[in-house]
Design a protein around this motif. Structure first.
Motif, PDB file in Angstrom:
ATOM      1  N   ALA A  93       0.604  -0.973   0.061  1.00  0.00           N
ATOM      2  CA  ALA A  93       0.021  -0.155  -0.016  1.00  0.00           C
ATOM      3  C   ALA A  93       0.803   1.318   0.277  1.00  0.00           C
ATOM      4  O   ALA A  93       0.548   2.152  -0.498  1.00  0.00           O
ATOM      5  CB  ALA A  93      -1.005  -0.085   1.242  1.00  0.00           C
ATOM      6  N   PRO A  94       1.916   1.333   0.474  1.00  0.00           N
ATOM      7  CA  PRO A  94       2.948   2.554   0.653  1.00  0.00           C
ATOM      8  C   PRO A  94       3.473   2.725  -0.758  1.00  0.00           C
ATOM      9  O   PRO A  94       3.459   3.872  -0.978  1.00  0.00           O
ATOM     10  CB  PRO A  94       3.842   2.138   1.813  1.00  0.00           C
ATOM     11  CG  PRO A  94       3.307   1.272   2.715  1.00  0.00           C
ATOM     12  CD  PRO A  94       2.525   0.612   2.032  1.00  0.00           C
ATOM     13  N   LEU A  95       3.758   1.619  -1.502  1.00  0.00           N
ATOM     14  CA  LEU A  95       4.175   2.117  -2.752  1.00  0.00           C
ATOM     15  C   LEU A  95       3.074   2.418  -3.718  1.00  0.00           C
ATOM     16  O   LEU A  95       3.274   3.394  -4.566  1.00  0.00           O
ATOM     17  CB  LEU A  95       4.851   0.620  -3.334  1.00  0.00           C
ATOM     18  CG  LEU A  95       5.256   0.671  -4.872  1.00  0.00           C
ATOM     19  CD1 LEU A  95       6.225   1.915  -4.980  1.00  0.00           C
ATOM     20  CD2 LEU A  95       5.432  -0.724  -5.507  1.00  0.00           C
ATOM     21  N   VAL A  96       1.850   2.040  -3.529  1.00  0.00           N
ATOM     22  CA  VAL A  96       0.597   2.619  -4.291  1.00  0.00           C
ATOM     23  C   VAL A  96       0.604   4.147  -3.805  1.00  0.00           C
ATOM     24  O   VAL A  96       0.300   4.875  -4.660  1.00  0.00           O
ATOM     25  CB  VAL A  96      -0.594   1.789  -3.860  1.00  0.00           C
ATOM     26  CG1 VAL A  96      -1.852   2.453  -4.431  1.00  0.00           C
ATOM     27  CG2 VAL A  96      -0.549   0.515  -4.238  1.00  0.00           C
ATOM     28  N   GLY A  97       0.622   4.405  -2.436  1.00  0.00           N
ATOM     29  CA  GLY A  97       0.495   5.859  -2.114  1.00  0.00           C
ATOM     30  C   GLY A  97       1.647   6.771  -2.907  1.00  0.00           C
ATOM     31  O   GLY A  97       1.282   7.795  -3.208  1.00  0.00           O
ATOM     32  N   LEU A  98       2.818   6.143  -3.131  1.00  0.00           N
ATOM     33  CA  LEU A  98       3.888   6.909  -3.619  1.00  0.00           C
ATOM     34  C   LEU A  98       3.518   7.180  -5.276  1.00  0.00           C
ATOM     35  O   LEU A  98       3.686   8.549  -5.688  1.00  0.00           O
ATOM     36  CB  LEU A  98       5.273   6.080  -3.789  1.00  0.00           C
ATOM     37  CG  LEU A  98       6.606   6.472  -4.305  1.00  0.00           C
ATOM     38  CD1 LEU A  98       7.600   6.035  -3.550  1.00  0.00           C
ATOM     39  CD2 LEU A  98       6.745   6.477  -5.776  1.00  0.00           C
TER      40      LEU A  98
END
Length: 248
Positions: free
Chosen positions: A26-31
């Motif tokens: 999910a943090p990569l998606v946020g990036l």
């Protein structure tokens, strides 16, 4: 990674990825979402006005996420707001409609996001606050997948992602996000702004944690709506803190 983009964005991913692998990435998606939303806000502020840029950026995020997190915020507000028992609250959250408490929460949250971002876009590098907020929101969502987090009754999604995020992985993702914010602020020539945005992200995560603990106490655990609500609360609190620390 494929599952994360398939479940958390409008991206069309071949096959039918299981939700089990969603939260760790999910943090990569946020990036990625933060890049697109920040660019949209910057372009809107540059060629129209900061208010137009803020509205376009928030609308871009809603479109890219299919409005799922906003829907989760509204449902969670309906479940946690009025005084009702645990089973009734979960039943209300599973219903397809949105009550007045959820509508009011949704409208006020979007207004606060737009108002904060419109002011931040008048500051040099203010778009970085939106990037920070979007990434922090996905870190807060990933936190719901840590081992030991209880699952609300009847939530198949929360049961599928339970325990999929290790504490080391989550801390690593947060550390990478901090480095990205500080490095970008240094590149923009204002390292102090980077430090203040990191503090704003920490305050946003604290707000998301308050919601997380409230949901666990009231609902007996987390579900998909709580995950989305935690993300929206974290993003909104981050933007508000950034406005106070950076934009004022």
């Amino acid at each position: 990674m494929r599952a994360a983009f398939a479940w958390l964005t409008v991206a069309r991913v071949p096959g039918n990825p299981s939700p089990r692998g969603v939260l760790p990435w999910a943090p990569l998606v946020g990036l990625v979402l933060g890049d697109l939303a920040s660019l949209t806000g910057w372009l809107g502020a540059r060629y129209a006005s900061p208010l137009v840029g803020a509205v376009l950026a928030v609308a871009m995020l809603a479109w890219l996420t299919r409005g799922l997190h906003l829907d989760g915020l509204a449902d969670t507000a309906d479940g946690l707001g009025p005084l009702r028992g645990r089973e009734r609250a979960l039943e209300v959250m599973r219903a397809g409609d949105v009550g007045p408490f959820g509508v009011a929460t949704l409208v006020l949250t979007l207004l606060l996001q737009v108002a904060c971002l419109a002011s931040l876009l008048t500051v040099d590098g203010g778009w970085l606050a939106l990037w920070t907020a979007v990434v922090a929101a996905r870190v807060a969502m990933a936190r719901c997948g840590l081992p030991g987090v209880p699952v609300a009754a009847g939530s198949s999604l929360a049961a599928a992602v339970a325990g999929t995020v290790s504490r080391v992985w989550l801390v690593g993702c947060a550390a990478v996000a901090v480095l990205c914010v500080v490095a970008t602020a240094w590149w923009l020539g204002d390292l102090g702004q980077g430090a203040r945005l990191v503090a704003a992200g920490a305050l946003g995560l604290a707000a998301g944690e308050v919601l997380h603990r409230r949901a666990r106490a009231r609902l007996g655990g987390v579900n998909g709506d709580v995950m989305g609500a935690a993300g929206e609360v974290t993003a909104t609190a981050t933007l508000l803190a950034a406005l106070v620390l950076v934009g004022w």
